[in-house]
Design a protein around this motif. Structure first.
Motif, short mmCIF file in Angstrom:
data_model
loop_
_atom_site.label_atom_id
_atom_site.label_comp_id
_atom_site.label_asym_id
_atom_site.label_seq_id
_atom_site.Cartn_x
_atom_site.Cartn_y
_atom_site.Cartn_z
N CYS A 110 166.72 -18.13 21.48
CA CYS A 110 168.02 -18.01 20.83
C CYS A 110 168.22 -19.14 19.83
O CYS A 110 168.15 -20.31 20.20
CB CYS A 110 169.12 -18.04 21.89
SG CYS A 110 170.77 -17.74 21.21
N GLY A 114 168.63 -23.46 20.15
CA GLY A 114 169.15 -22.88 21.37
C GLY A 114 170.45 -22.15 21.08
O GLY A 114 170.87 -22.05 19.93
N ASN A 116 173.41 -23.02 21.36
CA ASN A 116 174.46 -23.87 20.80
C ASN A 116 174.51 -23.78 19.27
O ASN A 116 175.50 -24.21 18.67
CB ASN A 116 174.27 -25.32 21.23
CG ASN A 116 174.48 -25.50 22.71
OD1 ASN A 116 175.18 -24.69 23.33
ND2 ASN A 116 173.88 -26.52 23.29
N CYS A 128 169.77 -12.92 21.24
CA CYS A 128 169.90 -13.99 22.23
C CYS A 128 170.20 -13.46 23.62
O CYS A 128 169.99 -14.14 24.62
CB CYS A 128 171.00 -14.97 21.83
SG CYS A 128 170.59 -15.99 20.41
N GLU A 147 173.52 -12.66 30.12
CA GLU A 147 172.47 -13.68 30.19
C GLU A 147 172.01 -14.01 28.78
O GLU A 147 171.63 -13.12 28.02
CB GLU A 147 171.30 -13.14 31.01
CG GLU A 147 170.39 -14.19 31.54
CD GLU A 147 169.40 -13.60 32.52
OE1 GLU A 147 168.20 -13.77 32.28
OE2 GLU A 147 169.83 -12.97 33.50
N TYR A 149 169.41 -16.29 26.32
CA TYR A 149 168.19 -17.11 26.32
C TYR A 149 168.59 -18.55 25.99
O TYR A 149 169.31 -18.80 25.03
CB TYR A 149 167.19 -16.61 25.29
CG TYR A 149 166.67 -15.22 25.57
CD1 TYR A 149 166.05 -14.93 26.77
CD2 TYR A 149 166.79 -14.22 24.63
CE1 TYR A 149 165.56 -13.67 27.04
CE2 TYR A 149 166.31 -12.95 24.88
CZ TYR A 149 165.70 -12.68 26.09
OH TYR A 149 165.21 -11.42 26.34
N GLN A 150 168.11 -19.48 26.77
CA GLN A 150 168.52 -20.87 26.61
C GLN A 150 167.57 -21.69 25.73
O GLN A 150 167.96 -22.73 25.23
CB GLN A 150 168.63 -21.55 27.99
CG GLN A 150 169.72 -20.96 28.84
CD GLN A 150 171.09 -21.08 28.19
OE1 GLN A 150 171.48 -22.15 27.73
NE2 GLN A 150 171.82 -19.97 28.13
N ARG A 151 166.36 -21.23 25.54
CA ARG A 151 165.43 -22.02 24.74
C ARG A 151 165.52 -21.59 23.27
O ARG A 151 165.72 -20.42 22.95
CB ARG A 151 164.01 -21.88 25.25
CG ARG A 151 163.48 -20.48 25.20
CD ARG A 151 162.11 -20.39 25.80
NE ARG A 151 161.67 -18.99 25.75
CZ ARG A 151 160.51 -18.59 26.14
NH1 ARG A 151 159.65 -19.45 26.61
NH2 ARG A 151 160.19 -17.33 26.06
#
Length: 180
Positions: A110, A114, A116, A128, A147, A149-151
């Motif tokens: 994402c 990330g 953010n 994402c 959910e 994606y955090q990376r």
């Protein structure tokens, strides 16, 4: 034989870089393209060398030797070039990704760094969420994802590009050493 091996290796490495061409930029592919061209030139020089040894003209043998030295210098220069690009690839990836990211989906990552990256917009793209482009033309963003994606995608592509450039550099170094 070294030219045939170099042709296969550089073609394979160029293909591997071509997979993510939208993110890597063309300057990352240039060392592999140069290696591919040097493989073709090396085959030509080898053919000239083979033909001149049969004719026994000393000037042709000298010219062939000089051409081989020139090929080795260009291949070693390709090694240096690939290592310079390898060292600066993170900046190139972030700029290229930022421009292309809106069009891409399905990378299981994402944003550049990330999720953010999308705080200012208040929502993240469907890519994402892992949902795919659910009517991406009319609603390219999702306000709520179960959910995310955090990376970020930049580090993944950065690692991949550095690995491929290291292979290109080592192939160039091996080819120049082998031909010496």
């Amino acid at each position: 034989m070294s030219a045939v091996v170099l042709f296969g290796a550089s073609g394979f490495l160029l293909y591997r870089l071509f997979i993510f061409r939208h993110f890597l930029g063309v300057n990352v592919e240039y060392p592999a393209i140069l290696l591919l061209m040097m493989a073709i030139i090396t085959c030509s020089v080898a053919w000239i060398g083979w033909r001149t040894t049969k004719s026994m003209h000393q000037i042709h043998v000298i010219i062939t030797g000089l051409l081989i030295v020139l090929v080795v210098i260009v291949e070693f220069s390709c090694f240096v070039w690939a290592m310079v690009v390898w060292d600066n690839i993170d900046i190139d990836i972030k700029t290229t990704m930022s421009a292309y990211f809106a069009q891409s989906t399905g990378f299981q990552c994402c944003g550049v760094s990330g999720p953010n990256d999308f705080l200012s917009t208040g929502h993240v793209p469907f890519s994402c969420c892992g949902q795919g482009p659910l009517d991406a033309l009319h609603k390219p963003y999702a306000a709520d994802c179960s959910e995310v994606y955090q990376r970020g995608c930049a580090n993944l592509l950065h690692s991949y590009a550095r690995e491929q450039l290291l292979f290109v550099a080592m192939t160039a170094l091996a080819a120049s050493i082998l031909q010496v």
